[in-house]
Design a protein around this motif. Structure first.
Motif, PDB file in Angstrom:
ATOM      1  N   GLY A   1       4.984   1.902  -3.013  1.00  0.00           N
ATOM      2  CA  GLY A   1       3.686   1.703  -3.116  1.00  0.00           C
ATOM      3  C   GLY A   1       2.698   2.842  -3.019  1.00  0.00           C
ATOM      4  N   HIS A   2       1.644   3.069  -3.715  1.00  0.00           N
ATOM      5  CA  HIS A   2       0.734   4.123  -3.889  1.00  0.00           C
ATOM      6  C   HIS A   2       1.376   5.345  -4.319  1.00  0.00           C
ATOM      7  CE1 HIS A   2      -1.777   1.053  -1.794  1.00  0.00           C
ATOM      8  NE2 HIS A   2      -0.836   0.992  -1.017  1.00  0.00           N
ATOM      9  N   MET A   3       0.905   6.536  -4.049  1.00  0.00           N
ATOM     10  CA  MET A   3       1.571   7.834  -4.775  1.00  0.00           C
ATOM     11  C   MET A   3       1.259   9.013  -4.023  1.00  0.00           C
ATOM     12  SD  MET A   3      -1.220   7.813  -7.952  1.00  0.00           S
ATOM     13  CE  MET A   3      -1.185   6.190  -7.986  1.00  0.00           C
TER      14      MET A   3
ATOM     15  N   ALA B   1      -0.220   8.935   6.031  1.00  0.00           N
ATOM     16  CA  ALA B   1      -0.256   8.427   4.661  1.00  0.00           C
ATOM     17  C   ALA B   1       0.625   7.311   4.251  1.00  0.00           C
ATOM     18  CB  ALA B   1      -0.206   9.795   3.737  1.00  0.00           C
ATOM     19  N   GLU B   2       0.119   6.272   3.827  1.00  0.00           N
ATOM     20  CA  GLU B   2       1.233   5.182   3.421  1.00  0.00           C
ATOM     21  C   GLU B   2       1.897   5.449   2.184  1.00  0.00           C
ATOM     22  OE1 GLU B   2      -0.957   1.524   2.100  1.00  0.00           O
ATOM     23  OE2 GLU B   2       1.062   0.593   1.924  1.00  0.00           O
ATOM     24  N   GLY B   3       1.535   6.305   1.378  1.00  0.00           N
ATOM     25  CA  GLY B   3       2.541   6.638   0.195  1.00  0.00           C
ATOM     26  C   GLY B   3       3.717   7.551   0.563  1.00  0.00           C
TER      27      GLY B   3
ATOM     28  N   ILE C   1       7.180  -1.898  -2.044  1.00  0.00           N
ATOM     29  CA  ILE C   1       7.238  -1.710  -0.618  1.00  0.00           C
ATOM     30  C   ILE C   1       5.785  -1.188  -0.080  1.00  0.00           C
ATOM     31  CG2 ILE C   1       7.964  -0.076   1.469  1.00  0.00           C
ATOM     32  CD1 ILE C   1      10.713   0.182  -0.356  1.00  0.00           C
ATOM     33  N   HIS C   2       5.273  -1.705   0.784  1.00  0.00           N
ATOM     34  CA  HIS C   2       3.954  -1.279   1.342  1.00  0.00           C
ATOM     35  C   HIS C   2       3.965  -1.471   2.904  1.00  0.00           C
ATOM     36  CE1 HIS C   2       1.188  -1.172  -2.231  1.00  0.00           C
ATOM     37  NE2 HIS C   2       2.429  -2.043  -2.734  1.00  0.00           N
ATOM     38  N   TYR C   3       3.128  -0.478   3.552  1.00  0.00           N
ATOM     39  CA  TYR C   3       2.779  -0.586   4.954  1.00  0.00           C
ATOM     40  C   TYR C   3       1.306  -1.198   4.920  1.00  0.00           C
ATOM     41  CZ  TYR C   3       7.116   1.233   5.983  1.00  0.00           C
ATOM     42  OH  TYR C   3       8.552   1.411   6.000  1.00  0.00           O
ATOM     43  N   ASN C   4       0.955  -2.109   5.987  1.00  0.00           N
ATOM     44  CA  ASN C   4      -0.477  -2.911   5.753  1.00  0.00           C
ATOM     45  C   ASN C   4      -1.274  -2.511   7.112  1.00  0.00           C
ATOM     46  OD1 ASN C   4      -2.193  -4.899   5.126  1.00  0.00           O
ATOM     47  ND2 ASN C   4      -0.747  -6.480   5.583  1.00  0.00           N
TER      48      ASN C   4
HETATM   49 ZN    ZN Z   1      -0.414  -0.543   0.354  1.00  0.00          ZN
END
Ligand code: ZN
Length: 424
Positions: free
Chosen positions: A128-130, A162-164, A265-268
């Motif tokens: 998820g994200h970049m 950073a979530e990415g 895949i993400h982290y909330n």
């Molecule tokens: Zn996310």
């Protein structure tokens, strides 16, 4: 004249699934028709599916898909490019003529290796994200910055996440784990990069003008919007244009690969902890699957095709199964509670809970656009009071990826769920 689809070879494909009226109706009621919002637009009977439009204010039939066309429609959706599928849809809508659909090359036969039971599977992983840097994380607004100034009890002077970066590390570990089982795996993006194969900075430098010019030329944007977007700084441009534009590209990358499963895949974060300047005491895991489609999503031909694919394939049913396993694994391995509808406003107001704990139908772009079963995992809350410190650690090295224990456990959770899903 009766409309005929010549699809003999296409039926060999893996997506040609016979669908009963009961299965389709149940899927519509359970996953897709959020609070009855599609009742006016979709009618499902044992003989046919009818889509309606109200462009002139009156109810008009847009498309009729008879029962014997349901299975072939799904097969075509998964085999053909979006442009070809749109042409088929338009011809079907216009009725009248028969035509032949040329089939593409047959699917490549994958390997069959003893001891590697998953070697015939293709899995696409979307980190998820970049962002691969805090600078990019700030541009895409997917970061946490806690400082003692805002939060005197903080154990460090400041803390940045950073979530990415977390999603990319998770994806890289999971890729190696699956490859060891013989799975063919691809990622939607490289480290610190977009799904266009370059960084955001490079895209702005080399592709922004060209892209906006071509959108203007094909009348997807008007001159005023073109001018407005061209003048915009890269932070605002990301939010106003690039974020959604890039998600479309992600779906293209995924669908071109024709995966058996897509792993997102993400982290909330705790939504009530806005503007995320201090830790929260909430930590939950959950997963999203397609569903809760709105009538707005049926405005374009592409939207209607996506809806019909979700309705007529078993992608959503399979997504619920694998996502249910994922939530079980995340909760067990990370020791994080499973989210309920009452745990977040977006879950309560915009999602439908399924019969699998922690799995919710959510009308996200990738949930609508990905043409395979999917697991869209939100592993944990990054802003949780102990998670935020754990996520900063750099003590683990797994397959050459330097990271923390939480990311390794998240990757193992995805892996276990995938293995359980594909193991009879
Ligand atoms: Zn996310």
């Amino acid at each position: 004249m009766r409309f005929i689809l010549f699809i003999s070879l296409l039926l060999i494909g893996k997506a040609g699934i016979a669908q009963t009226y009961e299965q389709v109706k149940k899927r519509f009621d359970k996953y897709l028709n959020y609070k009855g919002g599609l009742d006016k637009y979709v009618d499902i009977s044992p003989e046919q599916i009818t889509l309606y439009e109200y462009k002139t204010g009156k109810k008009e039939t847009e498309l009729v898909l008879s029962k014997n066309e349901w299975s072939s429609f799904v097969t075509l959706c998964k085999k053909l490019s979006p442009d070809s599928m749109q042409k088929i849809y338009e011809k079907k809508k216009a009725k009248g003529s028969s035509y032949r659909i040329e089939h593409g090359a047959p699917d490549k036969m994958l390997c069959s290796i003893p001891g590697k039971p998953l070697c015939e599977k293709k899995i696409m992983i979307d980190p998820g994200h970049m962002a691969g840097t805090m600078q990019m994380a700030r541009i895409e607004q997917k970061y946490l910055h806690f400082s003692q100034q805002n939060c005197p009890n903080l154990k460090l002077d400041s803390l940045d996440i950073a979530e990415g970066i977390l999603t990319f590390q998770t994806a890289s570990i999971l890729k190696k784990m699956l490859e060891e089982k013989g799975v063919t795996v691809a990622l939607t993006r490289k480290e610190n990069a977009t799904s266009f194969g370059c960084t955001y900075e490079e895209w702005i430098k080399n592709h922004k003008k060209r892209t906006l010019d071509s959108l203007l030329k094909i009348k997807k944007i008007v001159a005023q919007k073109h001018k407005w977007l061209m003048k915009m700084n890269k932070g605002k441009f990301f939010v106003e244009f690039f974020k959604d534009f890039e998600l479309l590209q992600r779906s293209r990358v995924i669908n071109t690969f024709k995966p058996d499963l897509t792993v997102i895949i993400h982290y909330n974060v705790d939504e009530k902890n806005v503007p995320w300047e201090k830790p929260s005491n909430k930590d939950l895991c959950m997963a999203f699957i397609p569903g809760c489609v709105l009538n707005d999503n049926l405005e374009t031909t592409a939207g209607k095709i996506n809806f019909l694919r979700l309705l007529l394939s078993d992608d959503v049913d399979k997504s619920e199964k694998v996502s249910g396993l994922l939530v079980e694994e995340l909760s067990k391995n990370l020791d994080v509670p499973i989210a309920k509808s009452s745990d977040a406003t977006y879950l309560n107001e915009h999602c439908t809970a399924t019969s699998s704990a922690g799995v919710f139908c959510r009308n996200l772009a990738l949930c609508r656009l990905v043409q395979s079963p999917l697991m869209y995992g939100e592993c944990l809350y990054q802003d949780h009071e102990t998670e935020c410190y754990e996520l900063l650690k750099n003590t683990e090295n797994k397959y050459g990826v330097q990271t923390n224990k939480r990311v390794v456990l998240a990757a193992e959770s995805f892996y276990n769920a995938i293995i359980r899903n594909f193991t009879p």
